[in-house]
Scaffold this motif. Structure first.
Motif, PDB file in Angstrom:
ATOM      1  N   GLN A   7       6.707   3.364  51.938  1.00 58.62           N
ATOM      2  CA  GLN A   7       6.250   3.690  50.592  1.00 58.62           C
ATOM      3  C   GLN A   7       7.441   4.025  49.712  1.00 58.62           C
ATOM      4  N   ASP A   8       7.287   3.746  48.443  1.00 60.89           N
ATOM      5  CA  ASP A   8       8.324   4.057  47.475  1.00 60.89           C
ATOM      6  C   ASP A   8       8.373   5.577  47.296  1.00 60.89           C
ATOM      7  N   ASN A   9       9.551   6.170  47.385  1.00 62.03           N
ATOM      8  CA  ASN A   9       9.713   7.611  47.270  1.00 62.03           C
ATOM      9  C   ASN A   9      10.910   7.908  46.359  1.00 62.03           C
ATOM     10  N   PRO A  10      10.663   8.038  45.048  1.00 64.83           N
ATOM     11  CA  PRO A  10      11.780   8.252  44.121  1.00 64.83           C
ATOM     12  C   PRO A  10      12.480   9.597  44.327  1.00 64.83           C
ATOM     13  N   SER A  11      11.791  10.607  44.862  1.00 59.82           N
ATOM     14  CA  SER A  11      12.441  11.905  45.061  1.00 59.82           C
ATOM     15  C   SER A  11      13.507  11.830  46.152  1.00 59.82           C
ATOM     16  N   ALA A  12      13.355  10.928  47.115  1.00 54.83           N
ATOM     17  CA  ALA A  12      14.356  10.770  48.159  1.00 54.83           C
ATOM     18  C   ALA A  12      15.666  10.282  47.560  1.00 54.83           C
ATOM     19  N   HIS A  13      15.588   9.372  46.619  1.00 60.28           N
ATOM     20  CA  HIS A  13      16.794   8.866  45.960  1.00 60.28           C
ATOM     21  C   HIS A  13      17.490   9.999  45.202  1.00 60.28           C
ATOM     22  N   ARG A  14      16.714  10.843  44.525  1.00 62.29           N
ATOM     23  CA  ARG A  14      17.295  11.962  43.768  1.00 62.29           C
ATOM     24  C   ARG A  14      17.941  12.974  44.714  1.00 62.29           C
ATOM     25  N   SER A  15      17.345  13.178  45.892  1.00 58.28           N
ATOM     26  CA  SER A  15      17.890  14.136  46.854  1.00 58.28           C
ATOM     27  C   SER A  15      19.269  13.731  47.355  1.00 58.28           C
ATOM     28  N   PHE A  16      19.488  12.446  47.517  1.00 55.88           N
ATOM     29  CA  PHE A  16      20.757  11.979  48.053  1.00 55.88           C
ATOM     30  C   PHE A  16      21.789  11.628  46.988  1.00 55.88           C
ATOM     31  N   HIS A  17      21.470  11.878  45.726  1.00 61.18           N
ATOM     32  CA  HIS A  17      22.413  11.643  44.629  1.00 61.18           C
ATOM     33  C   HIS A  17      22.424  12.850  43.688  1.00 61.18           C
ATOM     34  N   PRO A  18      22.833  14.057  44.209  1.00 61.09           N
ATOM     35  CA  PRO A  18      22.784  15.251  43.376  1.00 61.09           C
ATOM     36  C   PRO A  18      23.771  15.207  42.220  1.00 61.09           C
ATOM     37  N   ASP A  19      24.866  14.477  42.359  1.00 63.61           N
ATOM     38  CA  ASP A  19      25.833  14.400  41.275  1.00 63.61           C
ATOM     39  C   ASP A  19      25.236  13.774  40.021  1.00 63.61           C
ATOM     40  N   LYS A  20      24.251  12.949  40.201  1.00 58.63           N
ATOM     41  CA  LYS A  20      23.615  12.288  39.059  1.00 58.63           C
ATOM     42  C   LYS A  20      22.371  13.051  38.578  1.00 58.63           C
ATOM     43  N   TYR A  21      21.598  13.646  39.472  1.00 60.96           N
ATOM     44  CA  TYR A  21      20.295  14.218  39.121  1.00 60.96           C
ATOM     45  C   TYR A  21      20.229  15.755  39.089  1.00 60.96           C
ATOM     46  N   ALA A  22      21.127  16.432  39.777  1.00 67.33           N
ATOM     47  CA  ALA A  22      21.051  17.899  39.856  1.00 67.33           C
ATOM     48  C   ALA A  22      21.528  18.527  38.549  1.00 67.33           C
ATOM     49  N   PRO A  23      20.944  19.687  38.189  1.00 65.50           N
ATOM     50  CA  PRO A  23      21.409  20.364  36.979  1.00 65.50           C
ATOM     51  C   PRO A  23      22.807  20.961  37.194  1.00 65.50           C
ATOM     52  N   ALA A  24      23.479  21.281  36.118  1.00 65.16           N
ATOM     53  CA  ALA A  24      24.819  21.860  36.202  1.00 65.16           C
ATOM     54  C   ALA A  24      24.739  23.249  36.822  1.00 65.16           C
ATOM     55  N   LYS A  25      25.851  23.692  37.401  1.00 61.01           N
ATOM     56  CA  LYS A  25      25.889  25.006  38.026  1.00 61.01           C
ATOM     57  C   LYS A  25      25.751  26.095  36.972  1.00 61.01           C
ATOM     58  N   GLY A  26      25.089  27.172  37.347  1.00 63.94           N
ATOM     59  CA  GLY A  26      24.926  28.315  36.462  1.00 63.94           C
ATOM     60  C   GLY A  26      26.151  29.208  36.496  1.00 63.94           C
ATOM     61  N   PRO A  27      26.103  30.337  35.778  1.00 66.87           N
ATOM     62  CA  PRO A  27      27.258  31.221  35.713  1.00 66.87           C
ATOM     63  C   PRO A  27      27.507  31.995  37.010  1.00 66.87           C
ATOM     64  N   GLY A  28      26.559  32.017  37.912  1.00 69.29           N
ATOM     65  CA  GLY A  28      26.721  32.772  39.147  1.00 69.29           C
ATOM     66  C   GLY A  28      26.240  34.197  38.952  1.00 69.29           C
ATOM     67  N   ARG A  29      26.496  35.040  39.904  1.00 73.32           N
ATOM     68  CA  ARG A  29      26.039  36.413  39.796  1.00 73.32           C
ATOM     69  C   ARG A  29      27.230  37.333  39.602  1.00 73.32           C
ATOM     70  N   THR A  30      26.969  38.482  39.063  1.00 72.82           N
ATOM     71  CA  THR A  30      28.038  39.455  38.893  1.00 72.82           C
ATOM     72  C   THR A  30      28.049  40.373  40.111  1.00 72.82           C
ATOM     73  N   VAL A  31      29.242  40.713  40.578  1.00 70.05           N
ATOM     74  CA  VAL A  31      29.396  41.561  41.748  1.00 70.05           C
ATOM     75  C   VAL A  31      29.289  43.008  41.302  1.00 70.05           C
ATOM     76  N   SER A  32      28.437  43.765  41.979  1.00 75.57           N
ATOM     77  CA  SER A  32      28.229  45.162  41.610  1.00 75.57           C
ATOM     78  C   SER A  32      29.414  46.022  42.040  1.00 75.57           C
ATOM     79  N   LYS A  33      29.486  47.219  41.522  1.00 76.72           N
ATOM     80  CA  LYS A  33      30.563  48.157  41.845  1.00 76.72           C
ATOM     81  C   LYS A  33      30.544  48.494  43.331  1.00 76.72           C
TER      82      LYS A  33
END
Length: 101
Positions: A7-33
């Motif tokens: 069966q055709d599974n378009p999500s499989a293609h997106r899973s193996f090509h994160p450079d094209k489909y994944a969102p950009a990285k966020g700012p990350g978390r801040t380290v507490s004191k």
């Protein structure tokens, strides 16, 4: 027998090509004191004996060291009837036997 098909599974293609489909990285978390520096605290001194020291023999009555065994050179030993504790020892030591009467 049924025909095998894929069966055709378009999500499989997106899973193996994160450079094209994944969102950009966020700012990350801040380290507490509390986390900054050494979060695990200061090391403590061990209160127990090292394994090498424990392996030198307990000195218990009825326990006999037979030396290292095999290729691994693990310590080995035996114990006689005086080392066993229980209700009905098979060979009680002479000093602990009670006389009937």
């Amino acid at each position: 027998m049924d025909e095998t098909r894929q069966q055709d599974n378009p999500s499989a293609h997106r899973s193996f090509h994160p450079d094209k489909y994944a969102p950009a990285k966020g700012p990350g978390r801040t380290v507490s004191k509390e986390e900054s520096g050494n979060p695990h605290g200061t090391p403590t001194k061990s209160m127990s004996s090292r394994g090498e020291e424990q392996g030198k023999g307990s000195g218990d009555k009825g326990v006999h060291d037979t030396g290292p065994r095999g290729r691994s050179q693990r310590p080995s030993g035996t114990k006689d009837a005086s080392a066993f504790t229980g209700v009905d020892p098979q060979d009680p030591p002479e000093s602990e036997t009670r006389s009937a009467g």
